[in-house]
Design a protein around this motif. Structure first.
Motif, PDB file in Angstrom:
ATOM      1  N   HIS A 170       0.833  -1.204   0.000  1.00  0.00           N
ATOM      2  CA  HIS A 170       0.000   0.000   0.000  1.00  0.00           C
ATOM      3  C   HIS A 170       0.867   1.252   0.000  1.00  0.00           C
ATOM      4  CE1 HIS A 170      -2.411   3.179   2.115  1.00  0.00           C
ATOM      5  NE2 HIS A 170      -3.212   2.873   1.132  1.00  0.00           N
ATOM      6  N   ALA A 171       1.919   1.263   0.819  1.00  0.00           N
ATOM      7  CA  ALA A 171       2.793   2.433   0.905  1.00  0.00           C
ATOM      8  C   ALA A 171       3.546   2.654  -0.408  1.00  0.00           C
ATOM      9  CB  ALA A 171       3.776   2.267   2.060  1.00  0.00           C
ATOM     10  N   SER A 172       4.050   1.580  -0.993  1.00  0.00           N
ATOM     11  CA  SER A 172       4.785   1.705  -2.248  1.00  0.00           C
ATOM     12  C   SER A 172       3.885   2.202  -3.364  1.00  0.00           C
ATOM     13  CB  SER A 172       5.402   0.354  -2.628  1.00  0.00           C
ATOM     14  OG  SER A 172       6.215   0.469  -3.770  1.00  0.00           O
ATOM     15  N   ALA A 173       2.655   1.677  -3.411  1.00  0.00           N
ATOM     16  CA  ALA A 173       1.711   2.136  -4.433  1.00  0.00           C
ATOM     17  C   ALA A 173       1.375   3.604  -4.247  1.00  0.00           C
ATOM     18  CB  ALA A 173       0.447   1.286  -4.385  1.00  0.00           C
ATOM     19  N   ALA A 174       1.224   4.029  -2.997  1.00  0.00           N
ATOM     20  CA  ALA A 174       0.936   5.442  -2.730  1.00  0.00           C
ATOM     21  C   ALA A 174       2.071   6.323  -3.234  1.00  0.00           C
ATOM     22  CB  ALA A 174       0.701   5.654  -1.237  1.00  0.00           C
ATOM     23  N   LEU A 175       3.313   5.890  -3.042  1.00  0.00           N
ATOM     24  CA  LEU A 175       4.452   6.656  -3.548  1.00  0.00           C
ATOM     25  C   LEU A 175       4.427   6.733  -5.074  1.00  0.00           C
ATOM     26  CD1 LEU A 175       7.398   5.466  -1.281  1.00  0.00           C
ATOM     27  CD2 LEU A 175       6.612   7.823  -1.560  1.00  0.00           C
ATOM     28  N   ALA A 176       3.849   5.727  -5.709  1.00  0.00           N
ATOM     29  CA  ALA A 176       3.775   5.711  -7.172  1.00  0.00           C
ATOM     30  C   ALA A 176       2.568   6.471  -7.706  1.00  0.00           C
ATOM     31  CB  ALA A 176       3.734   4.264  -7.670  1.00  0.00           C
TER      32      ALA A 176
END
Length: 259
Positions: free
Chosen positions: A51-57
């Motif tokens: 979830h965090a990585s997708a948010a950064l993307a």
């Protein structure tokens, strides 16, 4: 082959920062006991990281939606990578290119026009990707292939550098090189986590380094720009940031109950 990672571990301040970050992870795992860390903890940590990585993307999907499998393409791709992440750890140092292409195959479903692009390393005939906001232009395909091959060779050779240093360099190189047409940020962050698992910093995947990157999002693109253009000082600053990310990842582990 020269140990390319070792000199980076010796840059000013890096050694002490690595030790502090490793201590944060070790305390977390020791206090809980490796044998008592269930697969549910790993699953939850991987989900939080996705979830965090997708948010950064650029994903805007709330965590609850992602948990229910109702997130957008970015979050769905990040979650798909988690399904195979731990099983890929043994190949992270022996077949890194194959691991990176597999990560892209999982991450980029629904983001490419043709399924043949999944896991496809770009060539000179294709446009240079620009899918990580705030970075300088990606290098051309020839330079990308040369650097990617060099990174892969370095990973298969012995090194005295700590895993945190190696993982941070893998992340930065993949982000700067952008070897795929899309989803390069997702792949780079997953590859960093894989190295931390494979080289024993977090063998059960109980920490959430992606949350560390998200909490430090304001310095993410700048850190990568400095890495790419700031010489030795830029690389050192990226490594110091990576140590902070690992520390935050330990603090945000599901094991702490504080997320």
């Amino acid at each position: 082959m020269t140990d390319v990672f070792a000199p980076l571990a010796g840059l000013e301040g890096v050694g002490s920062s690595v030790r502090a970050a490793r201590d944060a992870v070790d305390v977390l795992l020791r206090d809980r006991g490796l044998r008592r860390i269930s697969s549910d903890v790993t699953t939850e940590a991987l989900l939080l990281g996705a979830h965090a990585s997708a948010a950064l993307a650029g994903s805007t999907s709330p965590l609850d939606d992602v948990r229910r499998g109702e997130g957008d393409a970015l979050s769905a791709g990040a979650v798909r990578m988690t399904t195979e992440l731990m099983s890929m750890a043994p190949q992270a140092d022996t077949a890194p290119v194959q691991v990176w292409t597999r990560l892209h195959q999982l991450a980029a479903v629904g983001m490419v026009a043709d399924e043949a692009e999944l896991g496809h390393l770009r060539t000179a005939r294709e446009s240079v990707p620009d899918d990580i906001e705030g970075l300088p232009p990606a290098p051309g395909a020839d330079e990308m292939w040369e650097r990617l091959s060099g990174l892969a060779r370095a990973l298969t050779e012995p090194t005295t550098a700590p895993a945190i240093v190696v993982a941070a360099i893998v992340h930065a190189e993949l982000a700067i090189l952008r070897p795929f047409g899309t989803a390069n940020g997702l792949v780079a962050r997953a590859a960093e986590r894989l190295v931390l698992v494979a080289r024993g910093t977090d063998p059960l995947g109980a920490t959430v380094p992606e949350l560390g990157h998200q909490e430090l999002a304001g310095s993410y693109a700048q850190g990568l720009r400095d890495y790419a253009t700031g010489g030795v000082a830029g690389v050192r600053d990226w490594l110091l940031r990576a140590c902070e990310v690992v520390t935050l990842g330990a603090e945000r582990s599901p094991l702490t109950g504080d997320r």
